[in-house]
Scaffold this active site. Structure first.
Site, PDB file in Angstrom:
ATOM      1  NE  ARG A 131      -2.716  -1.132   3.192  1.00 20.70           N
ATOM      2  CZ  ARG A 131      -2.792  -2.513   3.787  1.00 20.70           C
ATOM      3  NH1 ARG A 131      -3.288  -3.345   2.944  1.00 20.70           N
ATOM      4  NH2 ARG A 131      -2.172  -2.547   4.762  1.00 20.70           N
ATOM      5  CG  ASP A 184     -11.450  -9.662  10.457  1.00 20.72           C
ATOM      6  OD1 ASP A 184     -10.614  -9.133  10.891  1.00 20.72           O
ATOM      7  OD2 ASP A 184     -11.720  -9.893   9.074  1.00 20.72           O
TER       8      ASP A 184
END
Ligand code: CA
Length: 697
Positions: free
Chosen positions: A135, A319
């Site tokens: 990224r 999550d």
């Protein structure tokens, strides 16, 4: 001054415009903190505030119609391109697949150098758990820092691309990986990691000396085994919020994305990850908040010592990590100035936190959220909905594990006072039916989050994405534009009253920042997963975008991205640079392609074998080839794969690792019977697909 850095400065001077020697920017803390200068883009979120706001206003809502392609560069061999490029004095730098770094001269559109850290060669078995994506990079005093998926942090000379140092930041025997961007401050570079779904991992971040690569400090986000002694009082405090033998499962809390340096307080904020495993009944039987999972944690930047934390999802079991970006902004709330931290984690709430104290200012839902009713303003804690913890076995909950907001970065425009957030409106079925918490064991280089995920996902045609403009002071939506698909990328906003965002359907749009009216749109030929940036060279403002489809929504969750037809290897990867007088024609990219599933009618599918194959597929293959064997474009769609039909070809690839250089690891432990079971599963999935196609679904 070292010879190497002297050379870098000289080189930077010579590269200046048209032979003229211009003063090179010293990229240090003062430069990265400078919000007013728009020429460069020096850090992941442009400046330390991570606002992704550029003050440039040559390109405006009034003249955006004239924006066109100045030049483009095809990037053969590249796959996922998620990264935010940096721009320093007319040179654009970005990280591509497997952390290869590119340096491009913006004036000529020519490549100056590339740096290849040979990630696949270094990865070992970690090739099973990581993706090629990266990224972003960071820049400090003539050096570029890039993390590799196999866990190294490397420093390279910005002038030449030569490696200066390389440090391994993880235990290579564990399935840690890195695809996030490091951050730099005070001659230190900090990086976290990810990988909790593939093994018993304990999250941490580490700061290294930018000159030498030597470790300065490390902070663990979850406590280890008390029997080993705690690193400090903070770990002892955190351990009081855990039950059972959590350390056997690692605990989780990895910092795989959000890191924000705050020069005003000299602190680094960590956005921490989900539990390892997700399911709290396994991880911490009996509950507890499980610090510091799913939290914003403030550390002293020089010592790595704990300052404060705010936990967005206590006792997480979905999550719902808090790894999303944290944006710093000076707001006026109820007449009082607030040094705010803005955060929109997966769990669907938008948080305004007073970063002086770590106290919650406000939190409201930015999308559909059913796991919690609200966040209590007094306690700062969520009020959970009944059934949200799938305590009766299973529950359909908003959002899914992909969150209302994932890592695709939001931006904040101080002119409009609005935050521009890509959102997702998809529920998840959470179930632990059939899982015995006491018997569950952490995986090792296989996927298993301790929740029974659906294994038979078929392609969905869903348009459940939106670009939301959010007022963080009033905590309300100001405008919204529905987006195609789900997995839409990060945003950029500018002083020209503009918001830029790419889309899953291969378009780049510009909206008027104040009211969301779409003003400009262009076709880039491939689904976009990277955020655009803007900068200025020789008095001209440019917008740059990488096109390269990727991330977990494209790899693991192919079922939610296959609808776009960005098939594996099919479309051209590019860097595209736009300017107001740009007239370059962008060559057409190959059109969308859809997997033609091979039904193979003479193959008799055995139901038991197919079921066994589905488990093996979920553990070993889903990371890249997608749930339900539906590829979103990251790896070949195995329902359509000829190689998967023939025993020998299948074995050579899956066991023999013959396609390792394309990113496909070998799974030596898989037996012939395992391979056969997977073939039964793939045929079952292929026939479901062909049947669905015949039915026109
Ligand atoms: Ca996760």
């Amino acid at each position: 001054m070292h010879l190497a850095s002297t050379m870098a400065v000289v080189a930077a001077l010579l590269i200046g415009s048209g032979g003229l020697v211009t003063a090179a920017t010293t990229v240090d803390g003062t430069a990265i903190a400078d919000e007013k200068s728009g020429a460069n883009w020096l850090s992941y979120g442009r400046t330390y505030s991570e606002q992704r706001y550029s003050p440039l206003k040559q390109i405006t809502a009034a003249n955006i119609g004239g924006l066109g392609v100045a030049w483009f560069m095809d990037l053969p061999g590249q796959k996922s391109l998620l990264s935010t490029p940096l721009v320093v004095d007319g040179i654009l730098y970005f990280s591509g697949s497997y952390s290869v770094v590119f340096a491009i001269d913006i004036r000529t559109g020519k490549k100056l150098w590339t740096y290849d850290p040979k990630t696949i060669d270094a990865a070992g078995d970690r090739l099973r758990v990581m993706w090629d994506s990266n990224r972003g990079i960071s820049y400090w005093k003539g050096r570029i820092f890039v993390a590799t998926a196999d866990g190294r942090l490397n420093a390279i000379d910005a002038a030449t691309g030569a490696e200066i140092w390389s440090t391994m930041t993880v235990d290579p025997k564990l399935p840690y990986f890195i695809n996030g961007a490091p951050r730099v401050f005070n001659d230190k570079v900090v990086i976290g990691n990810g990988g909790t779904e593939w093994g018993p991992l304990r999250g941490y971040v580490t700061a290294y000396d930018t000159a030498t690569g030597k470790q300065v400090w490390r902070f663990y986000t979850v406590p280890g085994n008390p029997a080993d002694g705690f690193e400090d009082d903070t770990q002892a405090m955190a351990a009081k919020t855990w039950r059972g033998e959590w350390w056997k499962h690692g605990g989780g809390g990895t910092v795989w994305n959000g890191l924000t340096y705050d020069p005003q307080f000299n602190r680094i904020y960590l956005g921490t990850g989900n539990g390892s495993p997700w399911n709290q009944r396994i991880r911490s039987p009996g509950g507890g908040d499980n610090l510091f999972l799913c939290a914003v944690v403030a550390l002293d930047a020089d010592t790595g010592k704990y300052v404060w934390h705010y936990q967005t999802t206590p006792g997480e079991t979905w999550d719902y990590n808090s790894n999303m970006d944290m944006v710093l902004a000076d707001l006026t709330i109820k007449g009082k100035p607030v040094k705010a931290l803005l955060h929109a984690p997966k769990n669907g709430f938008f948080y305004v936190i007073d970063r002086a104290t770590g106290k919650l200012v406000s939190a409201e839902k930015i999308g559909r959220v059913t796991w919690a009713e609200r966040v209590d303003a007094k306690t700062g804690r969520p009020v959970e909905a009944k059934g949200a913890r799938y305590e009766d076995g299973e529950e359909l909950i908003y959002p899914s594990a992909f969150g209302v907001h994932n890592w695709h970065a939001m931006s904040f425009n101080p002119d409009t006072g609005l935050v521009y957030i890509p959102t997702i409106d998809v529920p998840g079925m959470f179930s632990d039916k059939g899982i015995k918490p006491k018997l569950w064991d952490s995986p090792s280089f296989q996927f298993d989050p301790g929740v029974d995920l659906m294994r038979d996902d078929l392609p969905l045609k869903i348009d459940a994405g939106a670009l939301v403009a959010w007022d963080p002071v009033k905590q309300q939506k100001v405008w919204e534009q529905k987006l195609p698909g789900v997995w839409n990328p990060g945003t950029l906003t500018t002083g020209g009253n503009l918001v830029f965002e790419g889309r899953t359907d291969g378009k780049l749009l510009a909206y008027r920042a104040t009211d969301g009216i779409p003003l400009w749109s262009t076709d880039v030929g491939l689904g976009v997963s990277a955020p655009p940036i803007t900068f200025e060279v020789d008095g001209k403002q440019y917008v740059a975008l990488l096109t390269g489809w990727g991330g977990a929504g494209v790899s693991m969750a192919g079922a939610i991205t296959a609808q776009h037809g960005w098939a594996y290897g099919a479309q051209t990867r590019r860097l595209i640079v736009y300017a107001l007088d740009g007239t370059t024609a962008l060559p057409k990219s190959p059109p969308p392609q859809f997997a033609q599933a091979l039904a193979q009618d003479d193959f008799k599918v055995d139901a038991m074998q197919a079921e066994q194959g589905s488990y093996l597929f979920l553990k070993n293959c889903v990371t890249c080839h997608g749930g339900g064997a539906v590829s979103g474009g990251y790896a070949p769609d195995l329902r359509a794969s000829q190689a998967a039909v023939y025993d020998e070809a299948f074995k050579e690839i899956v066991v023999g690792g013959s396609r390792r250089q394309q990113g496909m690891p070998g799974f030596k432990e898989l037996s012939d019977a395992d391979l056969k079971a997977m073939q039964h599963y793939l045929r079952r999935q292929a026939r479901k697909a062909t049947t669905a196609a015949q039915l026109g679904k």
